[in-house]
Design an enzyme around this catalytic site. Structure first.
Site, short mmCIF file in Angstrom:
data_model
loop_
_atom_site.label_atom_id
_atom_site.label_comp_id
_atom_site.label_asym_id
_atom_site.label_seq_id
_atom_site.Cartn_x
_atom_site.Cartn_y
_atom_site.Cartn_z
CG ASP A 130 -1.96 1.06 1.22
OD1 ASP A 130 -3.03 0.83 1.80
OD2 ASP A 130 -1.73 2.14 0.66
CG ASP A 161 -2.72 3.34 -2.67
OD1 ASP A 161 -3.79 2.72 -2.61
OD2 ASP A 161 -2.16 3.83 -1.68
CD GLU A 162 -5.43 -1.06 -0.43
OE1 GLU A 162 -5.93 -1.99 0.16
OE2 GLU A 162 -6.00 0.04 -0.58
N1 DCP Z 1 -8.55 8.11 -2.11
C1 DCP Z 1 -9.58 8.95 -2.48
N2 DCP Z 1 -10.68 9.03 -1.71
C2 DCP Z 1 -10.76 8.26 -0.60
C3 DCP Z 1 -9.72 7.41 -0.22
C4 DCP Z 1 -8.61 7.36 -1.00
O1 DCP Z 1 -9.50 9.64 -3.48
N3 DCP Z 1 -11.84 8.31 0.10
C5 DCP Z 1 -7.36 8.08 -2.95
C6 DCP Z 1 -6.31 9.01 -2.45
C7 DCP Z 1 -5.26 8.14 -1.87
C8 DCP Z 1 -5.43 6.84 -2.60
O2 DCP Z 1 -6.81 6.77 -2.97
O3 DCP Z 1 -3.97 8.68 -2.04
C9 DCP Z 1 -5.04 5.64 -1.79
O4 DCP Z 1 -5.86 5.51 -0.64
P1 DCP Z 1 -5.30 5.04 0.75
O5 DCP Z 1 -6.45 4.74 1.62
O6 DCP Z 1 -4.28 3.97 0.56
O7 DCP Z 1 -4.63 6.33 1.37
P2 DCP Z 1 -3.22 6.96 1.13
O8 DCP Z 1 -2.37 6.10 0.26
O9 DCP Z 1 -3.40 8.35 0.66
O10 DCP Z 1 -2.62 7.03 2.59
P3 DCP Z 1 -2.00 5.86 3.47
O11 DCP Z 1 -0.57 6.20 3.64
O12 DCP Z 1 -2.75 5.91 4.75
O13 DCP Z 1 -2.22 4.58 2.70
MG MG Z 2 -2.16 4.05 0.51
#
Ligand code: DCP
Ligand code: MG
Length: 376
Positions: free
Chosen positions: A14, A109-110
């Site tokens: 992730d 991203d996952e």
């Molecule tokens: N995303 C989005 N709306 C959401 C959740 C996520 O647009 N409600 C997008 C933005 C994030 C990406 O998806 O960058 C990946 O989601 P993650 O939950 O993995 O969050 P992040 O990668 O940003 O943060 P973390 O470091 O907690 O994984």
């Molecule tokens: Mg993430």
């Protein structure tokens, strides 16, 4: 060990604050700053994600942008650039495929990767996790966090334990203890609504929930309780689903007779939306981009689309956006033979539930409209 399930080696990767990290990588001036990916702070948009610097102020995904601004007035607000993140995602997957083809992408991203048997012939999943993390950093200058375990459920929980840039390994012999001590909200399927109920019953950790029988779990907490009954026991035999990342979900139909007026087209939207919502539900997705497709009697085709910052959840919201797209498409003088709607920029409902992003259902259409910030 007799149980074959314990011999699997699954890793869950992730990316850390994905959209924000990509923006910070590409602009020196953003380095180590509270970067917030969302519409402008004076709009009623919500935050997609933010850098860890912004998280220190209490900003998080799904928070209204104006609130993020209040908490972090020096935050740098940047609108998302989906095309860019999608390209980065492809590069990340190229790296995964050097190790294994058994990949299940969950979002841009996952992903889960089964490395039980891998292309490098390396036995240690921990070693592979380190190699993937290093390779992503060296080639893309981006950090990720990785969970390593014998099943998907535990690997996913583990990847979140040491963010950013962490690797968390849960060996089969340690998994029972790991899950007993785990707060219930850390289990992937437990959203904000469910956790309130568990807390009302005095249930906070895996250990406490494990004392409940399957029957009680089902009777008191329904489907989520049943899920959690197995989850706290570490039971998850689900395989890696080697699908491509589903980019869009659509519904279209050819009309029995051609139609022309905007009102007729809008009337036809209803069935299309119903169908689209059914498919979204089945895939457990919400979405941010809606595309309208119209085919004319001469088979000429047009598409119109709009992207919002908030995922669309209700029929009313989808209808308003679809109607807007019909109006934008400037039809009226040409006969139409096919209408289609497709949803892209998909977001897993699990994520939406965790963020408690369910908004109240508005019956005032204009209000819904103004509540969602249009990116393009
Ligand atoms: N995303 C989005 N709306 C959401 C959740 C996520 O647009 N409600 C997008 C933005 C994030 C990406 O998806 O960058 C990946 O989601 P993650 O939950 O993995 O969050 P992040 O990668 O940003 O943060 P973390 O470091 O907690 O994984
Ligand atoms: Mg993430």
């Amino acid at each position: 060990m007799a149980d074959l399930a314990l011999h699997r080696k699954i890793i869950h990767v992730d990316m850390d604050c994905f959209y924000a990290q990509v923006e910070m990588r590409d602009n020196e001036e953003l380095k180590n700053k509270p970067v917030i990916i969302s519409g402008p702070p004076n709009s009623r948009s919500v935050v997609c994600t933010c850098s860890y610097e912004a998280r220190a102020f209490g900003v998080h995904a799904a928070m209204p942008a104006f609130k993020a601004y209040k908490l972090c007035p020096r935050g740098i607000f940047i609108p998302p650039n989906m095309a860019k993140y999608s390209n980065v995602s492809k590069e990340i997957h190229k790296i995964f495929r050097k190790y294994s083809d058994i990949i299940e992408p969950l979002s841009m991203d996952e992903a889960f990767i089964d490395v039980t048997i891998n292309k490098k012939g390396i036995k240690s999943a921990t070693m592979i996790a380190k190699m993937i993390q290093n390779e992503i950093y060296n080639t893309l200058k981006l950090t990720c966090s990785i969970g390593v375990s014998h099943n998907k459920m535990i690997a996913k929980i583990a990847s979140d334990m040491n963010k950013p840039a962490g690797i968390t390994i849960v060996r089969p012999e340690n998994s029972e203890e790991f899950l007993l001590k785990l707060p219930l909200e850390k289990f992937s399927g437990v959203g904000k609504k469910a956790i309130i109920k568990y807390h009302q019953f005095g249930l906070y950790y895996g250990e406490e929930f494990k004392k409940i029988s399957l029957e009680k779990a089902k009777n008191y907490f329904g489907k989520n309780g049943e899920y959690l009954y197995y989850a706290v026991r570490g039971i998850d035999n689900s395989k890696i689903k080697m699908s491509r990342l589903q980019k869009s979900i659509g519904s279209e139909h050819t009309l029995e007779t051609n139609i022309k007026s905007i009102d007729d087209i809008i009337r036809e939207l209803d069935a299309c939306i119903e169908n689209l919502m059914k498919r979204l539900k089945k895939a457990n997705k919400s979405f941010k981009t809606l595309t309208l497709k119209l085919k004319f009697s001469d088979f000429d085709l047009i598409t119109r689309s709009k992207t919002l910052v908030n995922p669309l959840l209700t029929k009313e919201e989808i209808f308003i956006l679809a109607r807007e797209l019909v109006i934008l498409s400037n039809v009226g003088s040409r006969e139409i033979r096919l209408i289609g709607l497709s949803a892209s920029n998909l977001i897993n409902m699990e994520k939406v539930k965790k963020e408690n992003r369910f908004k109240q259902i508005y019956f005032d259409f204009n209000k819904v409209w103004e509540d969602n910030y249009v990116i393009n």
